[in-house]
Write an enzyme that holds these catalytic residues in place. Structure first.
Site, PDB file in Angstrom:
ATOM      1  N   GLY A 147      44.800  58.468  67.256  1.00 23.92           N
ATOM      2  CA  GLY A 147      45.241  58.577  68.655  1.00 23.92           C
ATOM      3  C   GLY A 147      44.110  59.002  69.569  1.00 23.92           C
ATOM      4  N   SER A 177      45.730  51.102  65.828  1.00 20.91           N
ATOM      5  CA  SER A 177      46.032  50.116  64.793  1.00 20.91           C
ATOM      6  C   SER A 177      46.711  50.788  63.613  1.00 20.91           C
ATOM      7  CB  SER A 177      44.755  49.381  64.366  1.00 20.91           C
ATOM      8  OG  SER A 177      43.759  50.296  64.015  1.00 20.91           O
ATOM      9  N   GLU A 184      32.715  56.117  60.968  1.00 21.30           N
ATOM     10  CA  GLU A 184      33.049  54.687  61.083  1.00 21.30           C
ATOM     11  C   GLU A 184      31.870  53.803  60.705  1.00 21.30           C
ATOM     12  OE1 GLU A 184      34.736  53.929  65.029  1.00 21.30           O
ATOM     13  OE2 GLU A 184      36.469  53.090  64.001  1.00 21.30           O
ATOM     14  N   ASN A 240      31.021  45.494  74.294  1.00 21.05           N
ATOM     15  CA  ASN A 240      29.588  45.183  74.319  1.00 21.05           C
ATOM     16  C   ASN A 240      28.895  45.891  75.479  1.00 21.05           C
ATOM     17  OD1 ASN A 240      29.883  43.557  72.115  1.00 21.05           O
ATOM     18  ND2 ASN A 240      29.150  41.677  73.098  1.00 21.05           N
TER      19      ASN A 240
END
Lengths: 391, 360, 391, 360
Positions: C128, C162, C245, C367
């Site tokens: 979240g 997700s 990540e 980007n």
């Protein structure tokens, strides 16, 4: 096409064919931007020949020695000039930039003083806008002008001035009010170059040639009357003049581009590059770009004739500059393995075009500045804040 | 010391970096060298080889070299690229060394490699096996645009003799050998045309023989050094751009604070780093992967350098295309590198043949 | 490769080959990003199978049930997983994001509470972070948390979450200090999803599927102890988590990409697209990009192992995202005239990849944001000013 | 009224613009139309043709049309493109009208053109002369991916009969004719496959005959309408982007104030305007230039639309790829348009043949 336009094509086309010959034949396709140093004296003679036969300032009103051509007639005139490979015009800045400006903002006296020399091809002008610290940020002018008696005295430096070496006059934006900022307090002065207070230093560029110059003013002088408008009008007049840059001459430029594309096609057929599917795509795209530029210019000019500058006005500089830079790369790839080799220590026409086209996306407003202008003026997006957050 | 380099590599880099930047004035070149367009600075070469001892970086220690292989050469080429050094390192210490090492006789190795390592010998190689004819013991034919040939003491050539390919060495003063130097757009590294007019085969030395397939692989693998030069040149273009845009003030801000400038610099950086990965990968790849990796490195790095050098000019504005500022030399070198050993399009097509088979 | 690495390859590779079979065979290459809705229950069962045999959390320390793998071993593990077409991992966020975070910042009690469920494949997590007005500007968090008695009470909205539908827990960054701004006053809370105060609404996206969700918190509750760190530590912990990540899983992702490239090559050979020189160039470039990504990842991971994040860290997201988006376009062009056609009203794998890859350059930092980060952090260029000049 | 348009064109634009935006909810489509994927809204078509009377824009006044030619059609296609209208205007009022006008018998013209103009008849055309076989008075064969065929009352096909090409018309209920609609990635305009299984030639109407060269030119010229649709769609994408980025606040500024956003919007604008020039040029070109101009317009506009729609998604961020926000429909339409009648690569190759001759 209506009759008067065809008349221009016939009359001027015939003139070009007959006159760009003999001693002038070597000028064909020469002296364009990036090739300014070719035959300077002969090109002045050519300018005078044009003038003598009434082919300078054809868009000016008849009372100032012009032909009062309409826009379609101007288009035809410029296209015919380029179709026959007419050389880069020494009088270009006087005719298309300063002339219209003095017609719009000058006194009758000034018009009488300055227009005939331009019209006859005997007096040449150059432009004093950019400064070392006022490039993209044109309003950041530091050059100073003060009125001392009957004369303006100018101190400062201009840069990226093309065609300065052979010019007689320069028009200069300078700051006349001490402490004024940005667009305020500027004057638009006309300064003779042949005086001790003016020094011209050519800038050697990527091609080894010197298209551009630096101008140094050290107590340079000009008569009190050599000002367009008044103190504080400098910005307005300078911007109007830049507007004239987007004029009909763009179609003449396109004819030069078309000639370059034709040369590339011819070469690709001879040296076998036409077999390469990737080269074929790029040539086809370059050709499509040419056609698109032509119609964009017609859209733009048609609006301009009605006093409306349409969206095409904003897009043309970045489009042609980027297109032309790409064409330079394509030209070298079509030339192939020979592209690197200089003949007799000189750059060939396509090599020069390739190298100089890197400047196209920089001078007269970089692509970055063009995008800013488009975003803010054409699309109404917010301005960038001034002032360095980390200063 | 960052992967994949060792301390030895770092030491070499340190030594060459300062030397090259000083000697070649950050790409502007010593007074007159670039203007003359000879693309060769004999004194610099002497200093690089004899004082710094760098010519032997990829030569076996047994022959007086440092034995640091492709990766050592990559380090030096990066630094030479960053200053556009006009020295024949690429031709002498690249493919020539690799060829002699790969197929040279013991005698050839013992004779030539130490001389190269010590800086006594400048060597230039070009493929000759499709251009030269051998008839009645005489060699004739020509090859165009050979890197550093005009400055070479010895020209190596491949020569087809019946069903084998010989690598031959011709001293530059040999009877019947003509070397014609060109002036080129890139004045920092000149090329020359070579003509052999009935050169007696007995006047040349046979280094050794090699199969055509092996030769082709060796030539492609030698592109790694050129790709490394592109990395160095591009990094320098970015560094210059960061410095200039960090000082240049417009609209009361340094132009480096504008997103248009920042994002283009970021794109340059990404392109350089990814090409750098390709080059380091190629230099350390296993033999089975090396040829493919070299093709990828060359195509990526040469294309990247041309793009980055062009963007650097753009971000500099007017000063970027003046002669006095060295950026245009980088742009010209980049343009030369992009086509010197075939275009990236050809490299990608070669890769495609491996992936997809022939097109037709 | 050293021995322990080969051991991982052998052992886990064999396990994958033997176990991704039978009822699990249909999972091969499925459930990756953009295909999240494939076989949700079977994929949970698969997660539990992995867990039961000790293949979840292999990079965690042994005392928390992991195998304490080194980086090269992690690389091998991830590559073997992807080599055999291992499906998208339902436990992905718990294993690679939340797990390492709780190991780094949690109390021993929290580790005991949360790690075993992840390790066994029985408890699922989601993230979240983003809010409707805190996307690129992640610090602009509006979700509020206040401590009422023994519970945190959370109000607000999260978006782009997700794997939320099948998750049990969400970790939430919320603002715990009234009036705090930016990175201050934030908390990192762990909130159970199965409660009346939490509503999950799937967001239908370009493919018609729902990869992402909105989460609405209306007086949602969690125990006082379900906080990592203290009040004000939220930002620091959130950023550390984002660091995880960029881990070894990137090499697994690359194996998926490699599989896509192989599919495209196979198709081009079958349908004749390989004749087209333009397609050939693009396939070769895509392949080169794959190789480059792999070596960049090795450079990055090698630095990470020494605690140094090199420049490759900054470039990888924008590079792979842009590469993958281009691959989507290439895939469609290789498919050719059939590319538009859906079979049985469903998108095929390449169509889904093409469409969903438009999101790659947006989620996890667009980007544009990537370029900002690179310019400011890797290149040290000045920051943009905050605050709208025209506001 | 901007060059090259007349007041008539401006009136048409005004009428269709509001209608299309309202009817198709700015590209989101009426409830269910896009979701169903049929790509056809019968009521909208009825309204456009019978209430607004737009089907006859390019039909001669003698046959009940407005006689506004290519330029009139361009205006309507721009507006239909801006709302992704699911109506068979392109197939019915484009190539079909042009073919009937160019080669139709007086009877065919008098029969079909007024019915098209009044909205009674939906027509779809596709090239059949290389796909269909005529044997013993029976026509067989198939053509794939025909625009609007599933909704057409009448299918026009080209048929090779000995040394001439006939344009034939087959009503959709003809014996032996099968039309199979596809669901497509772009759900706003579906295509269908057509199969003819021994259709009696006596069951079809012969509209007229035409040379293969003339037919090819006519088909290429019909691309102008598709290109115009791209202009309209792209302009809408830019408009949506300007609106969204002007409202979306991040870092306490509207994101429209960031140069990265501004410059991308500027690039979109340049691309749209230059493609617009290409389309208007093609629509007004002299006959001798028209085919080439149409190729340029199609290649430029279809490529531009795909790029602009993709960039628009990017500048919207997350919301750009949600189903509820209509941008993805524009992206899908753009993707379909880019390949519908052949790729831009093929168009440029056709141009190249004219400029350079054949490649081989």
């Amino acid at each position: 096409m209506s009759d008067p336009v065809q008349k221009v094509r016939d009359e001027f086309g015939t003139w070009m064919k007959e006159n760009l010959a003999g001693e002038f034949a070597c000028l064909k396709w020469r002296g364009t931007f990036g090739d300014d140093e070719a035959y300077p004296e002969l090109r002045q003679k050519w300018e005078q020949k044009l003038g003598a036969d009434g082919w300078v300032g054809v868009g000016w009103p008849k009372k100032y020695g012009g032909r009062g051509y309409s826009l379609p007639e101007m288009v035809a005139y410029n296209e015919e000039y380029a179709r026959y490979g007419g050389p880069g015009r020494s009088g270009h800045i006087g005719e298309t930039l300063f002339g219209p400006t003095v017609i719009a903002f000058g006194t009758e006296e000034q018009k009488k003083q300055f227009l005939p020399g331009i019209r006859a091809g005997t007096e040449y002008w150059c432009q004093g806008y950019s400064e070392p610290n006022a490039g993209s940020d044109l309003s950041n002018i530091k050059t100073k002008a003060r009125l001392v008696g009957d004369e303006w005295v100018v101190d400062g430096q201009k840069i990226w001035t093309s065609l300065a070496v052979d010019a007689d006059w320069v028009f200069v934006i300078a700051r006349a009010e001490e402490g004024s900022k940005g667009r305020n307090g500027l004057v638009f002065l006309l300064v003779p170059l042949d005086q001790p207070g003016v020094e011209i230093r050519p800038i050697t560029q990527i091609t080894g040639g010197s298209e551009f110059n630096e101008l140094f003013f050290t107590e340079a002088k000009t008569a009190k009357g050599n000002i367009l408008g008044g103190v504080g009008d400098g910005w307005k007049i300078a911007m109007a003049l830049l507007g004239f840059e987007r004029g009909a001459s763009t179609l003449g430029q396109q004819m030069i581009f078309a000639n370059e594309v034709n040369e590339i096609i011819k070469l690709a057929k001879i040296n076998g590059a036409y077999h390469d599917p990737h080269i074929r795509q790029r040539i086809a795209k370059a050709y499509a770009g040419l056609k698109i530029m032509r119609f964009s210019a017609l859209r733009m000019l048609s609006g301009a004739e009605k006093g409306e500058w349409g969206p095409e006005t904003y897009t043309s500089k970045i489009y042609w500059a980027t297109w032309h830079r790409d064409l330079g790369e394509l030209a070298m790839d079509v030339v192939g393995s020979e592209a690197e080799i200089m003949k007799d220590g000189e750059f060939g026409a396509l090599q020069k075009m390739f190298l100089f086209s890197r400047a196209d996306t920089i001078y007269a407003g970089t692509n970055q500045i063009q995008r800013n202008m488009i975003a803010e003026r054409a699309l109404g997006m917010p301005k960038e804040p001034r002032g360095d957050p980390n200063a | 010391m960052a992967y994949p380099f060792s301390e030895d590599h770092d030491m070499i880099r340190e030594a060459v970096r300062g030397w090259a930047q000083d000697w070649f004035d950050g790409g502007q070149g010593p007074e007159g060298v670039h203007k003359a367009g000879t693309g060769f600075d004999a004194k610099a070469w002497e200093s690089l080889t004899k004082e710094l001892g760098m010519a032997g970086v990829a030569i076996d220690e047994a022959y007086g070299g440092a034995g640091l292989g492709d990766l050592g050469r990559v380090v030096i080429m990066e630094e030479l690229g960053a200053s556009l050094a006009s020295v024949p390192f690429l031709s002498t210490c690249g493919i020539s060394v690799d060829l002699i090492t790969a197929c040279g006789s013991d005698a050839a190795k013992a004779d030539l490699l130490p001389k190269i390592a010590s800086g006594e010998l400048i060597v230039s190689y070009c493929d000759g096996h499709n251009a030269l004819k051998l008839e009645d013991g005489k060699i004739s034919g020509g090859v165009s645009h050979v890197v550093s040939a005009a400055n070479a003491d010895l020209i190596l050539l491949s020569l087809r003799d019946a069903d084998k390919i010989e690598i031959i060495a011709i001293p530059n003063k040999t009877n019947g050998l003509q070397i014609k130097a060109h002036q080129t757009m890139d004045p920092t590294r000149a090329v020359a045309d070579i003509r052999l007019d009935a050169v007696n085969k007995s006047d040349v030395t046979i280094i050794g023989t090699i199969s055509e397939a092996d030769l082709n692989e060796l030539v492609i693998q030698s592109f790694i050094a050129l790709a490394a030069e592109c990395i160095g040149g591009a990094q320098k273009c970015l560094d210059m751009t960061l410095e200039y845009t960090g000082q240049r003030v417009q609209f009361d801000r340094t132009i480096a604070s504008f997103q248009a400038i920042k994002h283009k610099c970021a794109d340059m950086y990404v392109a350089i780093e990814e090409a750098r990965s390709a080059v380091y990968y190629a230099a350390t790849a296993e033999p089975a992967e090396k040829t493919e990796a070299a093709l990828i490195a060359k195509a990526t790095a040469t294309e990247m350098f041309f793009k980055v050098a062009g963007d650097a000019i753009q971000l500099h504005g007017g000063i970027g295309f003046t002669w006095e500022y060295p950026l245009h030399f980088f742009f010209k070198r980049a343009r030369a590198n992009r086509t010197m050993f075939g275009t990236p399009t050809r490299d990608y097509e070669r890769l495609a043949v491996g992936l997809l088979g022939d097109a037709a």
